[in-house]
Design a protein around this motif. Structure first.
Motif, PDB file in Angstrom:
ATOM      1  N   ALA A 115       1.090  -1.272   0.212  1.00 51.29           N
ATOM      2  CA  ALA A 115       0.096  -0.224   0.356  1.00 51.29           C
ATOM      3  C   ALA A 115       1.373   1.270  -0.134  1.00 51.29           C
ATOM      4  N   GLU A 116       1.602   1.259   0.491  1.00 53.80           N
ATOM      5  CA  GLU A 116       2.961   2.383   1.383  1.00 53.80           C
ATOM      6  C   GLU A 116       3.062   2.618  -0.200  1.00 53.80           C
ATOM      7  N   GLY A 117       4.137   1.512  -1.203  1.00 52.44           N
ATOM      8  CA  GLY A 117       4.539   1.016  -2.320  1.00 52.44           C
ATOM      9  C   GLY A 117       3.806   2.219  -3.557  1.00 52.44           C
ATOM     10  N   HIS A 118       2.521   1.584  -3.595  1.00 49.05           N
ATOM     11  CA  HIS A 118       1.535   2.257  -4.615  1.00 49.05           C
ATOM     12  C   HIS A 118       1.491   3.485  -4.369  1.00 49.05           C
ATOM     13  N   ALA A 119       0.953   4.052  -2.934  1.00 56.13           N
ATOM     14  CA  ALA A 119       0.539   5.992  -2.591  1.00 56.13           C
ATOM     15  C   ALA A 119       1.933   6.078  -2.735  1.00 56.13           C
ATOM     16  N   GLN A 120       3.269   5.703  -2.605  1.00 56.06           N
ATOM     17  CA  GLN A 120       4.277   6.701  -3.233  1.00 56.06           C
ATOM     18  C   GLN A 120       4.684   6.830  -4.454  1.00 56.06           C
ATOM     19  N   ALA A 121       4.135   5.498  -5.571  1.00 62.75           N
ATOM     20  CA  ALA A 121       4.096   5.814  -6.652  1.00 62.75           C
ATOM     21  C   ALA A 121       3.188   6.767  -7.126  1.00 62.75           C
TER      22      ALA A 121
END
Length: 197
Positions: A115-121
């Motif tokens: 989720a954090e990776g998607h948010a960061q992307a």
């Protein structure tokens, strides 16, 4: 280096100077770190699962293969064996609970990282789009300024050429006039003149 969720949230990429967006190598390196950390978490989870399975197997062995009470054994041994079996069951339940907790924590951590990776992307894409729009506006302003400067230079060139042309015409006319004065008959000597002897 252990990668934390805060590392992912706080990661900032340098913007490039010659093209829009972020430095692709830096983004790729960061994603490699995320992948390595996720692989480490998955491997740790698998290792814990294997240890728990081994502990379950050992407890099962102890429960099945415990020493059978002999006829000559005192009754206290039977009580000890029952206590050992109860302790083994308790340990088995505790191990299962710990295993389930570790699995839940691993899944939760994995989901958080994703989720954090998607948010960061998404944040990177949004920042890149904003930077792209700002760069386009800046370039359009610079183009308009340069176009105005070019037009001013062209106007100046036209005026300068016209002024130079007028100046050269004036000089040519003045030269022609002076040549006409020098070539007039009044200035030329005549044969009737007393000096023509």
């Amino acid at each position: 280096m252990a990668l934390t969720p805060e590392d992912i949230v706080n990661k900032r990429f340098q913007s490039t100077k010659f093209r829009e967006g972020y430095d692709q190598d830096e983004v790729d390196d960061f994603l490699d770190e995320v992948v390595a950390e996720m692989r480490r978490v998955v491997a740790e989870n698998e290792e814990l699962s294997q240890k728990l399975s081994a502990a379950d197997g050992r407890l099962s062995e102890l429960q099945r293969g415990g020493p059978a009470p002999s006829v000559a054994s005192p009754p206290v041994a039977t009580t000890d064996n029952a206590v050992d079996t109860e302790n083994a069951n308790n340990l088995l339940q505790l191990a299962r609970r710990l295993h389930e907790e570790h699995v839940r924590e691993g899944i939760q951590k994995r989901d958080e990282l994703i989720a954090e990776g998607h948010a960061q992307a998404a944040r990177i894409v949004a920042e890149a789009e904003i930077e792209h729009q700002a760069t386009v506006l800046k370039l359009e302003k610079e183009r308009a300024t340069m176009s105005a400067s070019v037009e001013e230079l062209r106007a100046f060139e036209r005026e300068y050429r016209q002024s130079l042309k007028n100046f050269i015409k004036g000089q040519v006319n003045a030269l022609d006039a002076s040549l006409d004065v020098d070539a007039s008959p009044a200035a030329a000597p005549t044969s009737d003149s007393p000096n023509s002897l």
